[in-house]
Design an enzyme around this catalytic site. Sequence first.
Site, PDB file in Angstrom:
ATOM      1  N   LYS A  53      -3.183   8.733   3.093  1.00  0.00           N
ATOM      2  CA  LYS A  53      -4.574   8.682   4.034  1.00  0.00           C
ATOM      3  C   LYS A  53      -3.917   8.617   5.547  1.00  0.00           C
ATOM      4  CE  LYS A  53      -7.569   6.360   0.983  1.00  0.00           C
ATOM      5  NZ  LYS A  53      -8.535   7.170   0.218  1.00  0.00           N
ATOM      6  N   TYR A  98       0.863  -1.159   0.275  1.00  0.00           N
ATOM      7  CA  TYR A  98      -0.323  -0.030   0.612  1.00  0.00           C
ATOM      8  C   TYR A  98       0.949   1.441  -0.145  1.00  0.00           C
ATOM      9  CZ  TYR A  98      -4.109   2.988   0.393  1.00  0.00           C
ATOM     10  OH  TYR A  98      -5.197   3.760  -0.063  1.00  0.00           O
TER      11      TYR A  98
HETATM   12  O1  0WE Z   1      -7.307   2.644  -1.326  1.00  0.00           O
HETATM   13  C1  0WE Z   1      -6.494   1.782  -1.911  1.00  0.00           C
HETATM   14  C2  0WE Z   1      -6.505   2.213  -4.214  1.00  0.00           C
HETATM   15  C3  0WE Z   1      -6.503   3.094  -4.242  1.00  0.00           C
HETATM   16  C4  0WE Z   1      -5.214   3.227  -5.383  1.00  0.00           C
HETATM   17  C5  0WE Z   1      -5.472   2.240  -6.222  1.00  0.00           C
HETATM   18  C6  0WE Z   1      -4.680   2.469  -7.412  1.00  0.00           C
HETATM   19  C7  0WE Z   1      -4.784   1.182  -8.410  1.00  0.00           C
HETATM   20  C8  0WE Z   1      -3.853   1.934  -9.708  1.00  0.00           C
HETATM   21  C9  0WE Z   1      -4.008   4.678  -5.729  1.00  0.00           C
HETATM   22  N1  0WE Z   1      -3.623   4.138  -6.838  1.00  0.00           N
HETATM   23  C10 0WE Z   1      -4.203   3.984  -7.437  1.00  0.00           C
HETATM   24  N2  0WE Z   1      -2.928   3.396  -8.694  1.00  0.00           N
HETATM   25  C11 0WE Z   1      -2.637   2.936  -9.692  1.00  0.00           C
HETATM   26  O2  0WE Z   1      -2.662   2.593 -10.889  1.00  0.00           O
HETATM   27  N3  0WE Z   1      -7.050   0.867  -1.443  1.00  0.00           N
HETATM   28  C12 0WE Z   1      -7.629   0.732  -0.232  1.00  0.00           C
HETATM   29  C13 0WE Z   1      -6.984  -0.798  -1.798  1.00  0.00           C
HETATM   30  C14 0WE Z   1      -5.683  -1.039  -1.771  1.00  0.00           C
HETATM   31  O3  0WE Z   1      -5.195  -0.972  -2.967  1.00  0.00           O
HETATM   32  C15 0WE Z   1      -3.773  -1.779  -2.147  1.00  0.00           C
HETATM   33  C16 0WE Z   1      -4.476  -2.026  -1.249  1.00  0.00           C
HETATM   34  C17 0WE Z   1      -5.610  -2.296  -1.006  1.00  0.00           C
HETATM   35  C18 0WE Z   1      -6.750  -3.207   0.088  1.00  0.00           C
HETATM   36  C19 0WE Z   1      -2.451  -1.324  -2.748  1.00  0.00           C
HETATM   37  C20 0WE Z   1      -1.859  -2.394  -2.421  1.00  0.00           C
HETATM   38  C21 0WE Z   1      -2.385  -2.663  -1.276  1.00  0.00           C
HETATM   39  C22 0WE Z   1      -3.723  -3.107  -1.046  1.00  0.00           C
END
Ligand code: 0WE
Length: 256
Positions: A163, A156
Amino acid sequence: MPLLDGKHGLVFGVANKRSIAWAIAQAWAREGAKLAFTYQGERLKENVEELAGTFGADTLILPCDVTKDEQITDVFKTVGGKFGKLHLMLHSVAFAPKDALEGEFVNTSREAFRVAHDVSAYSLVALARGAAPLMTEGGSIVAMSYYGAEKVVPHYNVMGVAKAALEASTRYLAYDLGPKKIRVNCISAGPVNTLAARGIGGFTEMLKVYEARSPLKRNLVPEELGATGTFLASDGAAAITGQVIYVDCGYQIMGM
Ligand code: 0WE
């Protein structure tokens, strides 16, 4: 009477029908709120028009790249003109460059760090500043967070740091806007299968871990984010501000 009767809301972050923003928007609309929507980029315009259009052909749908001050100004000018007053705002926007979510955090580039914080954290400050002058009857601002803000969730990475900035911004905004009866809170959601979560390596395994370890022994459903979003928007939460509410089947309380 519906909980949000006569309230006007503005929703940032709908990309498609699986979006958390869409789940919360539907819940707000079901409780009588009149909503406006923004979309990020022409790519998502059609999606948002198709979804938001279900609330009536006159639904306000505006472009907004949250890294562009002029677009933010235009959104609030148009929303102010159409609604007059604003009561609710949902921030469900985050982005970090993909490579920053794959390797080690120690290798986060200056640019990836900047972009993640600009899109995912600073945007709440800018949008709250735009919304506040329209929230003349008080208001509720809700932003989406994730557990990676407080504990290390492998991969993450810089999103966790962004966050953490979002959650701290929520507290400072709650302090500034409290005297105007504007509340600012975060919902920290457990993993949800959205466009933003798709393509994240090991996401399916993550769902299994939550199912195994959370006190409720399951994953959440998007409707449960809608229900909490409605509660935070409603007068039932009139004394709640600056908080992070976990909607994660209890996962966050576990030490092991
Ligand atoms: O906040 C998120 C995801 C936000 C996010 C997702 C992406 C994917 C595509 C931000 N930036 C990008 N950029 C991209 O190019 N989550 C809470 C979901 C999430 O994301 C993770 C998680 C979880 C859960 C990433 C790594 C590990 C766990």
